[in-house]
Design an enzyme around this catalytic site. Structure first.
Site, PDB file in Angstrom:
ATOM      1  N   THR A   1     -21.873 -48.521  49.079  1.00  0.00           N
ATOM      2  CA  THR A   1     -21.041 -48.397  47.730  1.00  0.00           C
ATOM      3  C   THR A   1     -20.186 -47.222  48.038  1.00  0.00           C
ATOM      4  O   THR A   1     -18.903 -46.995  48.137  1.00  0.00           O
ATOM      5  CB  THR A   1     -21.820 -48.129  46.693  1.00  0.00           C
ATOM      6  OG1 THR A   1     -22.802 -49.454  46.692  1.00  0.00           O
ATOM      7  CG2 THR A   1     -20.838 -48.157  45.496  1.00  0.00           C
ATOM      8  N   VAL A   2     -21.103 -46.061  48.416  1.00  0.00           N
ATOM      9  CA  VAL A   2     -20.188 -44.779  48.509  1.00  0.00           C
ATOM     10  C   VAL A   2     -19.510 -44.517  49.909  1.00  0.00           C
ATOM     11  O   VAL A   2     -18.336 -43.975  49.785  1.00  0.00           O
ATOM     12  CB  VAL A   2     -21.166 -43.540  48.368  1.00  0.00           C
ATOM     13  CG1 VAL A   2     -20.573 -42.267  48.438  1.00  0.00           C
ATOM     14  CG2 VAL A   2     -22.109 -43.481  47.121  1.00  0.00           C
TER      15      VAL A   2
ATOM     16  N   GLU B   1     -21.378 -31.958  48.157  1.00  0.00           N
ATOM     17  CA  GLU B   1     -20.848 -31.884  46.612  1.00  0.00           C
ATOM     18  C   GLU B   1     -21.213 -33.118  46.006  1.00  0.00           C
ATOM     19  O   GLU B   1     -21.655 -33.291  44.834  1.00  0.00           O
ATOM     20  CB  GLU B   1     -19.232 -31.697  46.867  1.00  0.00           C
ATOM     21  CG  GLU B   1     -18.758 -31.896  45.222  1.00  0.00           C
ATOM     22  CD  GLU B   1     -19.106 -30.597  44.531  1.00  0.00           C
ATOM     23  OE1 GLU B   1     -18.505 -29.440  44.800  1.00  0.00           O
ATOM     24  OE2 GLU B   1     -19.815 -30.631  43.637  1.00  0.00           O
TER      25      GLU B   1
ATOM     26  N   GLY C   1     -22.371 -36.952  41.069  1.00  0.00           N
ATOM     27  CA  GLY C   1     -21.317 -37.526  41.567  1.00  0.00           C
ATOM     28  C   GLY C   1     -19.767 -37.088  41.610  1.00  0.00           C
ATOM     29  O   GLY C   1     -19.444 -35.824  42.243  1.00  0.00           O
TER      30      GLY C   1
ATOM     31  N   GLY D   1     -25.530 -51.367  39.056  1.00  0.00           N
ATOM     32  CA  GLY D   1     -25.526 -50.862  40.338  1.00  0.00           C
ATOM     33  C   GLY D   1     -25.264 -49.286  40.327  1.00  0.00           C
ATOM     34  O   GLY D   1     -24.912 -48.824  41.295  1.00  0.00           O
TER      35      GLY D   1
ATOM     36  N   LYS E   1     -31.786 -33.509  42.050  1.00  0.00           N
ATOM     37  CA  LYS E   1     -30.407 -32.881  41.774  1.00  0.00           C
ATOM     38  C   LYS E   1     -30.748 -31.691  41.054  1.00  0.00           C
ATOM     39  O   LYS E   1     -30.111 -30.498  41.334  1.00  0.00           O
ATOM     40  CB  LYS E   1     -29.789 -33.866  40.759  1.00  0.00           C
ATOM     41  CG  LYS E   1     -29.272 -35.233  41.455  1.00  0.00           C
ATOM     42  CD  LYS E   1     -28.725 -36.198  40.392  1.00  0.00           C
ATOM     43  CE  LYS E   1     -28.209 -37.346  41.230  1.00  0.00           C
ATOM     44  NZ  LYS E   1     -27.972 -38.454  39.948  1.00  0.00           N
TER      45      LYS E   1
HETATM   46  N1  HSE Z   1     -29.077 -43.274  40.192  1.00  0.00           N
HETATM   47  C1  HSE Z   1     -28.160 -42.365  40.110  1.00  0.00           C
HETATM   48  C2  HSE Z   1     -27.845 -42.357  38.732  1.00  0.00           C
HETATM   49  C3  HSE Z   1     -26.957 -42.439  41.062  1.00  0.00           C
HETATM   50  O1  HSE Z   1     -28.325 -43.026  38.026  1.00  0.00           O
HETATM   51  O2  HSE Z   1     -27.050 -41.218  38.263  1.00  0.00           O
HETATM   52  C4  HSE Z   1     -26.141 -41.291  41.130  1.00  0.00           C
HETATM   53  O3  HSE Z   1     -27.102 -40.256  41.897  1.00  0.00           O
END
Ligand code: HSE
Length: 432
Positions: A11-12, A127, A132, A185, A203
């Site tokens: 995806t990314v 980053e 995100g 997703g 995070k």
């Molecule tokens: N699973 C993470 C979320 C994806 O739901 O924010 C991004 O790190």
């Protein structure tokens, strides 16, 4: 000209490739550098990702991408903490700069990776690892460099924010909404990472490390997920003027840093309470700038790709301007910071006791709370079912976690309290 190679065409990876290809001219205009997508390595070279790559870009060997002498920056987008770590360390040894979105890896092996990069004189851009598309890493490292960070409160997991939003709006049960969330997703490969707060804790460890100049890891974060939250608690929260959010919190008090991720009741009038659905937001309180708030999409191909490409542009500029290491190395800028034990934290609390509807029960409970120095701010009791269990909700003033745990343990032992008490921490100003 700078050549980049992406490992992982998921995806990314696809989002990043699209941005590099579609905005190549814009990036050149802004940086003065032609940034070329030279290779993408993935074991699956057949699947249609809906993007047209120039011939020869997609290969199946990450090793040949890493060892290509023409590639300057290696972008790791496969996730996980095993193979991804090997690729990154190999690329560092090969003298490549690194960009990664891998929060789990940095929150568990950050020390090793940043030290290896420092030794090799290469940069690691991350980053995309937190929130995100929100450029929060740059905010903490550069935008707020003049400030001491007092506290950070973040909604940094989109999946759980989506679930809690739906539970709030539709009075739905957790398990029903989870199934729906998986379709989007946004969830991690293993949804336990989302719903048990592990992703948010990864995070938070990264944000707190930057904010307080230390190297925190997952094990330093106190964590509760959201799978035990019932619509009843969301309803009581609303009645008391709060929204329920999975907050990641870090604060410094008297030289000690606390790190915790747990469901939290936040006053409904706060801006962060209005952050719904899959959106993320991070509220930063710092000594000179005061309060700032950052909002945006915390996941998805293009928002995360946008963060990856911003790191690529930064590193490209540093290569071209001979300013590699422009920012103090993460490995060098580390000091030992004392962790505050969870027992020591101070918060307001929401309790939902399940009590038998009998005279004297409330005075029993308030007596125990008083014994442990826990002062009551408000009480709600709903329903009248003589001799049967009813919910009794208590909101407290500020109390110490240790006292709360002891008091609730004692209350849970009462014969008049047939079920385990629900405890939710509460943020905001104390009600007087
Ligand atoms: N699973 C993470 C979320 C994806 O739901 O924010 C991004 O790190």
């Amino acid at each position: 000209m700078i050549n980049v190679g992406i490992i992982g065409f998921g995806t990314v990876g696809t989002g990043t490739a699209r941005i590099l290809l579609e905005n190549r001219a814009l990036l050149r205009e802004r940086t003065g550098i032609d940034i070329i997508l030279r290779r993408i390595a993935d074991i699956d070279t057949k699947r249609d990702r809906g993007i047209k790559l120039p011939k020869g870009v997609l290969i199946n060997s990450a090793d040949s991408l890493i060892n290509d002498p023409e590639t300057h920056i290696v972008i790791e987008l496969i996730g996980g903490t095993t193979i991804a770590k090997d690729f990154i360390l190999k690329a560092i040894r090969a003298g490549k700069h690194i960009v990664t979105a891998n929060k789990a890896l940095l929150a568990t092996h950050g020390k090793e990776i940043f030290s290896a990069a420092e030794k090799a004189g290469v940069e690691v851009g991350f980053e995309a690892s937190v929130a995100g598309g929100i450029p929060i890493i740059k905010v903490l490292r550069e935008g707020l460099v003049a400030n001491r960070i007092k506290a950070i409160y973040g909604i940094i997991n989109g999946t759980t924010n989506y679930i809690l939003t739906k539970m709030t709006e539709e009075k739905a049960e957790f398990s029903d909404v989870l199934k729906e969330a998986q379709k989007f997703g946004y969830a991690e490969a293993d949804p336990t990472y989302d719903i048990e707060g592990i992703d948010a804790a990864h995070k938070l460890a990264i944000l707190a490390s930057l904010a307080y100049g230390s190297q925190f890891s997952l094990k330093d974060v106190y964590r509760e997920g959201i799978s035990w939250i019932s619509p009843m608690d969301i309803d009581f929260a609303r009645e008391l003027g709060y929204k329920l959010k999975l907050l990641a919190i870090t604060k410094e008090t008297d030289g000690k840093v606390e790190l915790r991720v747990h469901p939290t009741m936040v006053p409904e009038e706060y801006l962060i309470s209005k952050v719904d659905g899959v959106y993320n937001a991070i509220y930063v309180e710092a000594d000179f700038v005061g309060s700032t708030l950052y909002y945006g999409r915390g996941a998805g191909d293009l928002p995360t790709g946008s963060a990856v490409v911003s790191d690529i542009a930064d590193i490209s500029l540093n290569i071209m301007n001979n300013s590699i290491g422009r920012l103090q190395s993460i490995a060098k800028n580390r000091k030992a910071v004392k962790l505050m034990k969870m027992d020591e934290i101070v918060s307001m609390y929401y309790f939902r006791f399940s009590v038998l509807d009998k005279p004297g029960v409330l005075s029993n409970i308030s007596g125990i709370l008083g014994k442990y120095n826990i002062s009551i701010a408000s009480v709600i009791q709903k329903g009248r079912r003589e001799g049967k269990a009813v919910p009794l909700v208590v909101l407290t003033h500020k109390a110490r976690e240790k006292d709360v745990q002891r008091a609730v343990k004692e209350i849970n032992r009462l014969k008049t309290v047939p079920e385990k008490t629900v405890i939710i921490r509460v943020e905001g100003k104390e009600k007087v």
